[in-house]
Motif scaffolding. Structure first.
Motif, PDB file in Angstrom:
ATOM      1  N   SER A  27       0.804  -1.171   0.089  1.00 39.92           N
ATOM      2  CA  SER A  27      -0.149  -0.020   0.199  1.00 39.92           C
ATOM      3  C   SER A  27       0.954   1.400   0.133  1.00 39.92           C
ATOM      4  O   SER A  27       1.629   1.401   0.919  1.00 39.92           O
ATOM      5  N   GLY A  30      -1.013   5.207   4.165  1.00 40.50           N
ATOM      6  CA  GLY A  30      -0.681   4.868   5.611  1.00 40.50           C
ATOM      7  C   GLY A  30       0.674   4.936   5.858  1.00 40.50           C
ATOM      8  O   GLY A  30       1.714   5.016   4.931  1.00 40.50           O
ATOM      9  N   THR A  32       3.478   3.735   8.540  1.00 38.37           N
ATOM     10  CA  THR A  32       3.958   2.450   9.575  1.00 38.37           C
ATOM     11  C   THR A  32       4.466   3.110  10.799  1.00 38.37           C
ATOM     12  O   THR A  32       5.435   3.876  10.890  1.00 38.37           O
ATOM     13  N   TRP A 208      -1.412  -3.389   3.679  1.00 41.98           N
ATOM     14  CA  TRP A 208      -0.850  -2.553   4.641  1.00 41.98           C
ATOM     15  C   TRP A 208       0.455  -2.829   4.919  1.00 41.98           C
ATOM     16  O   TRP A 208       1.020  -3.882   5.132  1.00 41.98           O
ATOM     17  N   TYR A 210       2.627  -3.193   7.246  1.00 40.81           N
ATOM     18  CA  TYR A 210       2.881  -3.633   8.877  1.00 40.81           C
ATOM     19  C   TYR A 210       4.315  -3.780   8.782  1.00 40.81           C
ATOM     20  O   TYR A 210       5.068  -4.663   8.096  1.00 40.81           O
ATOM     21  N   VAL A 222      -0.626   0.830  11.471  1.00 42.31           N
ATOM     22  CA  VAL A 222      -0.518   1.724  10.218  1.00 42.31           C
ATOM     23  C   VAL A 222      -1.412   2.962  10.661  1.00 42.31           C
ATOM     24  O   VAL A 222      -2.646   2.792  10.663  1.00 42.31           O
ATOM     25  N   ILE A 224      -3.458   5.246   8.892  1.00 37.07           N
ATOM     26  CA  ILE A 224      -3.961   5.411   7.550  1.00 37.07           C
ATOM     27  C   ILE A 224      -3.665   6.643   6.810  1.00 37.07           C
ATOM     28  O   ILE A 224      -3.094   6.710   5.697  1.00 37.07           O
ATOM     29  N   ALA A 232      -4.931   1.053  11.179  1.00 30.01           N
ATOM     30  CA  ALA A 232      -5.050  -0.462  11.000  1.00 30.01           C
ATOM     31  C   ALA A 232      -4.276  -1.102  11.753  1.00 30.01           C
ATOM     32  O   ALA A 232      -2.974  -0.893  11.810  1.00 30.01           O
ATOM     33  N   THR A 243      -7.094  -7.842  10.074  1.00 28.09           N
ATOM     34  CA  THR A 243      -6.978  -6.418  10.687  1.00 28.09           C
ATOM     35  C   THR A 243      -8.038  -5.872  11.427  1.00 28.09           C
ATOM     36  O   THR A 243      -9.037  -5.778  10.926  1.00 28.09           O
TER      37      THR A 243
END
Length: 308
Positions: A27, A30, A32, A208, A210, A222, A224, A232, A243
């Protein structure tokens, strides 16, 4: 030739197949962060208007939703009868980012033309359509909104969470946890076609980003939109990329569990999900982390995967 074909078939059956053959990528949306970063503004009023819509009433086997072998479940004498449940979608209205939905309820065709729905065939039969009472298909709801949906956040890729995906306009971004599409299981031999149909016309799934946070509140998190309004949270076990979403709504923080806990009874009695879970021990770990987080922050409202 026949022996070669047989060998290939046995290999496929032995390893199963992927949840979906739909493309996926990391993604671009987002930021992290350590999971603990969400605590900074947890108690501050949030900017997101949150609406949970019951798309249909349903019933499924209790043993899939609740671990009936758990001592508490045994003491309560729970049986593997039908458990009344619902299928939801959650609408997130962000003041600058627009409308996003978490999970997808059910498709309009599931009510009006089941034989043409994405979940038709063996999957529809397995979902016990006769036990479904469709209340608000996603497409019907979307048609009433003043603005188009900007994206879909999925808790995971099980059919009952993407059943409404066919009502999502083509080209709409879809976000999942890592490993959702590529997970290989035997049941996917039958379900993959339905999942692929539901995702038809959508871009590659955005997974995502992560980063393992094994000493944190959750295994990964995350931010977002980068403003601390929607998070998330990586809670693997039910599926690899399961999630949960923490929403700082205008009415306070809300935790959307997905199937990390399907039922109110399971959550309130500290009994983890049952046989529908792919990785039992990891599911228990995520379940405990979620309950510990809510116990430490009782102002957080919890919304379960399939019950109010």
């Amino acid at each position: 030739m026949k022996s070669t074909l047989l060998a290939v078939c046995l290999a496929v059956v032995g390893t199963g197949c992927a949840t979906s053959s739909h493309d996926f990528k990391k993604s671009a949306l987002g930021v992290t962060k350590p999971a603990s970063a969400l605590l900074a503004e947890l108690d501050a009023p949030g900017p997101v208007e949150l609406e949970t819509v019951t798309s249909c009433d349903w019933a499924v086997e209790r043993g899939g939703l609740i671990n009936l072998d758990h001592p508490t479940a045994k003491a309560a004498q729970l049986k593997d009868d039908d458990e009344p449940v619902q299928v939801f979608f959650h609408a997130l209205r962000h003041p600058t980012q627009g409308l996003y939905i978490v999970d997808t309820g059910v498709e309009t065709a599931l009510r009006d033309a089941p034989d043409r729905s994405a979940m038709r065939g063996i999957v529809l039969s397995a979902m016990n359509m006769e036990k479904m009472k469709v209340l608000m298909p996603l497409g019907e709801w979307l048609a009433k909104q003043p603005k188009p949906v900007a994206g879909v956040f999925l808790t995971h890729l099980h059919p009952d969470h993407i059943t409404g995906m066919a009502d999502v306009p083509a080209g709409t971004p879809v976000f999942t946890g890592p490993g959702e599409a590529s997970k290989r299981t035997f049941v996917n031999l039958f379900a993959q076609g339905a999942v692929n149909r539901a995702l038809e016309g959508k871009p590659a799934l955005s997974e995502w980003n992560y980063t393992a946070d094994t000493r944190g509140i959750f295994e990964g998190a995350v931010d977002i939109f980068g403003d601390g309004s929607v998070w998330a949270l990586w809670v693997p076990g039910h599926t690899p990329g399961s999630t949960a979403y923490l929403v700082r709504s205008t009415k306070g923080p809300v935790l959307l569990l997905g199937d990390a806990s399907h039922t109110r009874w399971g959550w309130e009695h500290d009994v983890e999900p049952g046989t529908f879970t792919q990785d039992g021990p990891r599911s228990v770990e995520s379940f405990r982390k979620l309950r510990a987080f809510v116990a430490a922050h009782p102002g957080v409202e919890v919304r379960f995967g399939h019950q109010h």
